[in-house]
Design a protein around this motif. Structure first.
Motif, short mmCIF file in Angstrom:
data_model
loop_
_atom_site.label_atom_id
_atom_site.label_comp_id
_atom_site.label_asym_id
_atom_site.label_seq_id
_atom_site.Cartn_x
_atom_site.Cartn_y
_atom_site.Cartn_z
N TYR A 1 66.19 -18.14 43.34
CA TYR A 1 66.83 -16.96 42.21
C TYR A 1 65.80 -17.08 41.68
O TYR A 1 66.37 -15.36 40.63
CB TYR A 1 68.04 -17.87 41.35
CG TYR A 1 67.24 -19.15 40.24
CD1 TYR A 1 66.55 -19.18 38.69
CD2 TYR A 1 67.02 -20.83 40.94
CE1 TYR A 1 65.91 -20.05 38.44
CE2 TYR A 1 66.26 -21.27 39.94
CZ TYR A 1 65.75 -21.11 39.06
OH TYR A 1 64.75 -21.91 38.45
N GLU B 1 82.61 -25.59 42.20
CA GLU B 1 81.69 -26.63 42.09
C GLU B 1 80.64 -26.44 40.47
O GLU B 1 80.71 -26.34 39.83
CB GLU B 1 80.15 -26.73 43.00
CG GLU B 1 81.53 -27.27 44.27
CD GLU B 1 79.76 -26.90 45.03
OE1 GLU B 1 80.17 -28.06 46.59
OE2 GLU B 1 78.71 -26.36 44.98
N TYR B 2 80.35 -24.96 39.97
CA TYR B 2 79.88 -24.25 39.01
C TYR B 2 81.15 -24.26 37.75
O TYR B 2 80.57 -24.81 36.91
CB TYR B 2 79.73 -22.91 39.43
CG TYR B 2 79.44 -22.26 37.61
CD1 TYR B 2 78.21 -22.53 36.99
CD2 TYR B 2 80.45 -21.42 37.04
CE1 TYR B 2 78.01 -22.09 35.75
CE2 TYR B 2 80.43 -20.57 35.60
CZ TYR B 2 79.25 -21.37 35.26
OH TYR B 2 78.61 -21.24 34.43
N THR C 1 73.10 -16.05 39.22
CA THR C 1 72.72 -17.62 38.66
C THR C 1 73.65 -17.72 37.49
O THR C 1 72.59 -17.42 37.15
CB THR C 1 71.38 -18.09 39.15
OG1 THR C 1 71.44 -17.39 40.50
CG2 THR C 1 70.67 -19.56 38.54
N THR D 1 65.66 -26.35 40.31
CA THR D 1 67.14 -26.29 40.70
C THR D 1 68.17 -25.42 40.25
O THR D 1 68.37 -26.35 39.08
CB THR D 1 67.17 -27.16 41.88
OG1 THR D 1 65.31 -27.14 42.72
CG2 THR D 1 67.76 -26.56 42.98
N SER E 1 81.06 -22.52 45.87
CA SER E 1 80.40 -22.32 44.89
C SER E 1 80.71 -22.63 43.51
O SER E 1 79.94 -23.36 42.20
CB SER E 1 78.72 -21.91 45.25
OG SER E 1 78.78 -20.23 44.72
N SER F 1 67.01 -22.26 44.42
CA SER F 1 68.54 -23.11 44.85
C SER F 1 68.91 -24.02 45.51
O SER F 1 68.68 -24.33 46.43
CB SER F 1 69.14 -21.55 44.70
OG SER F 1 68.67 -20.25 44.55
N ILE F 2 69.86 -24.40 44.70
CA ILE F 2 70.92 -25.66 45.80
C ILE F 2 71.31 -25.50 47.34
O ILE F 2 70.51 -25.93 47.75
CB ILE F 2 72.29 -25.59 44.59
CG1 ILE F 2 71.94 -26.82 44.26
CG2 ILE F 2 72.56 -26.87 45.65
CD1 ILE F 2 72.63 -26.95 42.95
N ASP F 3 71.56 -24.15 47.66
CA ASP F 3 71.78 -23.79 48.75
C ASP F 3 70.35 -23.87 50.16
O ASP F 3 70.76 -23.18 50.74
CB ASP F 3 72.81 -22.80 48.90
CG ASP F 3 72.23 -21.36 49.02
OD1 ASP F 3 71.11 -21.66 48.12
OD2 ASP F 3 73.00 -19.89 48.18
N GLN G 1 72.62 -23.54 40.53
CA GLN G 1 72.89 -23.27 41.33
C GLN G 1 73.61 -21.99 41.48
O GLN G 1 73.37 -21.01 40.40
CB GLN G 1 74.78 -24.06 40.41
CG GLN G 1 75.59 -23.83 41.87
CD GLN G 1 76.51 -24.40 41.63
OE1 GLN G 1 77.39 -25.29 40.60
NE2 GLN G 1 77.54 -25.08 42.52
N ASP G 2 73.52 -21.59 42.08
CA ASP G 2 74.49 -19.57 42.90
C ASP G 2 75.68 -20.01 42.78
O ASP G 2 76.15 -21.05 43.26
CB ASP G 2 73.27 -18.86 43.11
CG ASP G 2 73.25 -19.14 44.84
OD1 ASP G 2 73.84 -20.34 45.23
OD2 ASP G 2 71.96 -18.21 45.00
N THR H 1 84.73 -30.83 46.44
CA THR H 1 83.77 -30.96 46.40
C THR H 1 82.84 -32.09 46.35
O THR H 1 83.94 -33.39 46.89
CB THR H 1 82.84 -30.67 45.08
OG1 THR H 1 83.58 -30.99 44.10
CG2 THR H 1 83.01 -29.22 43.94
#
Length: 232
Positions: free
Chosen positions: A127, A183-184, A96, A171, A180, A121-123, A173-174, A211
């Motif tokens: 985290y 996206e990060y 993360t 929240t 992912s 986490s978003i998913d 994102q990992d 995305t």
């Protein structure tokens, strides 16, 4: 390790970069070394953030974890730290990159009055997870839906059902998949990690993955022109 003043420990529960790369070949099966370098960066970033905390820090990789499954290894890590005299165990992983010392401090502060704190986490995973020794139940802990998209909601629903005081953090994102990772990179174009991701993902992957906000294609053509000084 810093002096233990408040019986709270920060557990960095992480595989080594080499093993992470084997299990999560983000840059393709033929680019194992690249994936290893990427996870090296993630782990370094995580440890730097962890060491800024006001509590003890313990890092356990696969050489120090015990158990046949993730659930067993994770549960045993908490048990071991409670046995060593800690009252609060707060754990984080290594995937993360937007986790900051502020998030960890929020968790430490929350555990002064709460029994559970977690960062979704978003998913759908988490985290960060903090648990007070007084409510730790080995069987219940082991049977949580680890490594699934149901984990965050399950922890929340159990805390509510059992009337356990809890705090939910922001929240984040990992990075567990190629999607992912992209996206990060889109959301953090000025970071060192984004530069790494862009440099090593193949052109085919860049064109193939889209995305939900439909900005990947424009990102790759223009982001380098807009970038400022890199930062983690």
């Amino acid at each position: 390790m810093k002096p233990n003043r408040n019986k709270t420990v920060l557990l960095v529960f992480s595989l080594s970069a080499k093993i992470e790369a084997e299990r999560k070949p983000l840059f393709g099966g033929k680019k194992q070394e690249v994936s290893t370098q990427f996870f090296d960066l993630l782990i370094k970033n995580t440890l730097e953030v962890a060491n800024k905390s006001s509590v003890d820090v313990v890092w356990l990789d696969e050489t120090q974890q015990h158990g046949n499954t993730f659930a067993e290894r994770y549960t045993n890590a908490y048990k071991s730290l409670y046995t060593q005299g800690y009252t609060n165990v707060i754990s984080i992983g290594n995937d993360t990159p937007n986790l900051t010392a502020s998030h960890i401090q929020q968790a430490v502060d929350a555990m002064a009055t709460k029994k559970v704190v977690f960062g979704p986490s978003i998913d759908g995973g988490i985290y960060l997870f903090g648990v007070h020794k007084s409510i730790f139940n080995e069987d219940a802990f082991k049977n949580l839906p680890w490594l699934t998209s149901k984990l965050s909601n399950k922890i929340h629903s159990l805390a509510v059902a059992k009337n356990v005081p809890f705090t939910v953090l922001e929240t984040l994102q990992d990075i567990n998949t190629k999607v992912s990772a992209i996206e990060y990179a889109c959301a953090n174009p000025n970071s060192v990690l984004a530069s790494f991701i862009i440099a090593y993902l193949s052109q085919r992957s860049k064109k193939a993955i889209k995305t939900s906000n439909n900005i990947v294609s424009s990102f790759y053509t223009s982001s380098f022109l807009r970038r400022g000084p890199p930062s983690l």
